[in-house]
Design an enzyme around this catalytic site. Sequence first.
Site, PDB file in Angstrom:
ATOM      1  N   TYR A 153      -4.562   3.578   8.497  1.00 58.69           N
ATOM      2  CA  TYR A 153      -3.611   4.364   7.701  1.00 58.69           C
ATOM      3  C   TYR A 153      -2.170   3.941   7.974  1.00 58.69           C
ATOM      4  CZ  TYR A 153      -2.247   8.332   4.827  1.00 58.69           C
ATOM      5  OH  TYR A 153      -1.759   9.103   3.803  1.00 58.69           O
ATOM      6  N   HIS A 208       6.118  11.240   8.807  1.00 56.31           N
ATOM      7  CA  HIS A 208       4.892  12.012   9.046  1.00 56.31           C
ATOM      8  C   HIS A 208       4.106  11.393  10.200  1.00 56.31           C
ATOM      9  CE1 HIS A 208       4.192  14.573   5.202  1.00 56.31           C
ATOM     10  NE2 HIS A 208       5.444  14.603   5.589  1.00 56.31           N
ATOM     11  N   LYS A 254      -2.478   2.233   0.013  1.00 60.66           N
ATOM     12  CA  LYS A 254      -2.203   0.883   0.516  1.00 60.66           C
ATOM     13  C   LYS A 254      -1.495  -0.031  -0.488  1.00 60.66           C
ATOM     14  CE  LYS A 254      -3.533   1.427   4.461  1.00 60.66           C
ATOM     15  NZ  LYS A 254      -2.353   1.765   5.204  1.00 60.66           N
ATOM     16  N   TYR A 269      -6.312  15.559   3.005  1.00 65.55           N
ATOM     17  CA  TYR A 269      -7.374  14.861   2.277  1.00 65.55           C
ATOM     18  C   TYR A 269      -8.637  15.716   2.404  1.00 65.55           C
ATOM     19  CZ  TYR A 269      -4.541  10.569   2.197  1.00 65.55           C
ATOM     20  OH  TYR A 269      -3.552   9.633   1.972  1.00 65.55           O
ATOM     21  N   PRO A 318      -6.470   4.409  -4.685  1.00 64.88           N
ATOM     22  CA  PRO A 318      -5.276   4.978  -4.043  1.00 64.88           C
ATOM     23  C   PRO A 318      -5.536   5.771  -2.761  1.00 64.88           C
ATOM     24  CG  PRO A 318      -5.848   6.222  -6.007  1.00 64.88           C
ATOM     25  CD  PRO A 318      -6.744   5.039  -5.981  1.00 64.88           C
TER      26      PRO A 318
HETATM   27  C1  PHB Z   1       0.964  10.217  -3.256  1.00 62.08           C
HETATM   28  O1  PHB Z   1       1.754  10.981  -2.687  1.00 62.08           O
HETATM   29  O2  PHB Z   1       1.117   9.906  -4.440  1.00 62.08           O
HETATM   30  C2  PHB Z   1      -0.196   9.690  -2.508  1.00 62.08           C
HETATM   31  C3  PHB Z   1      -0.320   9.974  -1.159  1.00 62.08           C
HETATM   32  C4  PHB Z   1      -1.409   9.504  -0.450  1.00 62.08           C
HETATM   33  C5  PHB Z   1      -2.378   8.759  -1.085  1.00 62.08           C
HETATM   34  C6  PHB Z   1      -2.252   8.453  -2.434  1.00 62.08           C
HETATM   35  C7  PHB Z   1      -1.161   8.922  -3.150  1.00 62.08           C
HETATM   36  O3  PHB Z   1      -3.457   8.345  -0.387  1.00 62.08           O
END
Ligand code: PHB
Length: 391
Positions: free
Chosen positions: A385, A72, A297, A201, A293
Site C-alpha cells: 500500500y 495518513h 496504484k 475498505y 483502483p
Molecule cells: C479515492 O479516494 O478516490 C481512492 C482511494 C483509495 C483507493 C481508490 C480510490 O483505493
Amino acid sequence: MRTTVGIIGAGPAGLLLARLLHNAGIDSVVLESRDRAYVEHRQRAGILEQGTVDVLRAAGAGERMDREGLPHDGIELRWQRRRHRVDFPALTGGRSVMVYAQTEVCKDLIALQLKEGGPLLFEAEALAVEGADTDSPSVRFRHEGREEVLECRYVVGCDGFWGVARQAVPAELSRVFERTYPFGWLGILADVPPSHDELVYARHDRGFALLSMRSPSVSRLYLQVPAGTDADSWGDEEIWDELERRLETADDWRLERGPITQKSVTPMRSYVHEPMRYGSLFLAGDAAHIVPPTGAKGLNLAVGDVVTFARALSYEKETGSAELLDAYSGTCLRRVWQAERFSYDMTTMLHPAPDATPFDHRLQLTRLERVAASRAAEADLAEGYTGFPLD
Ligand code: PHB
Ligand code: APR
C-alpha cells in the site's frame, strides 16, 4: 516544431515528466488533446505513496500538497461488522501515504509548467507517432484547426489507455496481459466530513465499499456494482443506504450523509503492455498499464515510470551511455507487475464476484482473518500500500 522530448498527454505522467526534464535542463513539448479545465477537473484517485510524495517535493511541486494534503498512517479493513486497523509506519519502518487528489497534483504541475517550463499545448491532439524505430521520431498532431509535426529525439507516450502512442509499436512485438472484472465502482463525491479519519475498505456479502475523502469537509465513497451499471440508475438515498449496510460495524460507528455532488461508474481492469519501449518511443503510465483502483496504484505507477525515464535520459546526457534507457522497460515492468499483483490481491480479497461459490466467500474471509492475525501478512499489505521502491 522541434524538441528533445515530445510528450503526448498532460495527465500526471506527462506533466510530471515535463517538470523533471525541465529540472534536468532537457527541453520538451507537451501535447494534450483536451482543454485545461477538463484536465483539471477529471475525478481520479487521491492516494500518494510515500515515494510519490518525495518525488513531488524534490521536483519543487509539493508546496500546496504539504499545506493541504492529509498525511495518513493507516487504513481500516472491515468485514462481518468487524474492524481492523493496519498501521503503516509501524509495519514498514516509518512509511505512510498522503491523501491529495490527482486533480490537485495536475493543477499544481500545470501551473508550474506554464510559469517555468517548456510549451504545454492544450487542445493539441496527437494523431500518430512516426519514425519510432529511428533516431528522429515525430508526432503528427492537430492544433487550432491545422495539422502539424513535432520533431523529436525521443517521444514519450503518456496518453493514457485510449491514446495513440501504443499503436506505434508493431503488433508482432506487442504482448498484452489483461483481465477484466465483472464489476465496477460507483463513486460519489459528497459535501460531508468523512465519517472516519482514515480510509475504510469493507468486504460485505452484498459487495465491496470504500470510504475515502478529498478534504476535511468532502467525502469520496465507492460501492461495488455490476459491470456496465449506469450511475443514474442509483438514487442518492439508495446509495447512502447501501453504503451504510456495507460499512456497518458492531460498535456505535455511524455513517454521516450529505449532499451528493458527483456520481460516476469506473470499470475495473488489469492490463499490461510489454515492452514499454520501442526504439525512440517510450510508454509511461496508463498508456502501458492499468490496475483496478483497489489500493490506488495508478497514479503512483505513472510517477515511477516517468522518474525512471527522466533519470535514464539525464544519465545519457551526463555520461553518453544509453544503458539506463535500454533498461527502461525492464526496470519499469518489475515494479508494474508488483503493483498489478498487489491490486489484484486487494481486489479479489475484498470484492465478492457475481459467480462466487461459498468456498470463494470463505476464502475471502480467511484472507482477511490472516491479515488481522499475522504481522507478516499485515506487513505485506502495508508494504504494498505504501509503495514499492523506485530502483
Ligand atoms: C479515492 O479516494 O478516490 C481512492 C482511494 C483509495 C483507493 C481508490 C480510490 O483505493
Ligand atoms: N493526444 C494528446 N493527448 C492525449 C491523446 C492524444 N491522442 N490521447 C489521450 N490524451 C491525453 C488525455 O486527455 C489525458 O489528459 O493523455 C492524458 C492521459 O492522462 P491519464 O489518463 O491521466 O494517464 P496518466 O498520466 O498515465 O496517469 C495515470 O493514474 O489514477 C490513475 O488512471 C488514473 O489517470 C490516472 C493514471
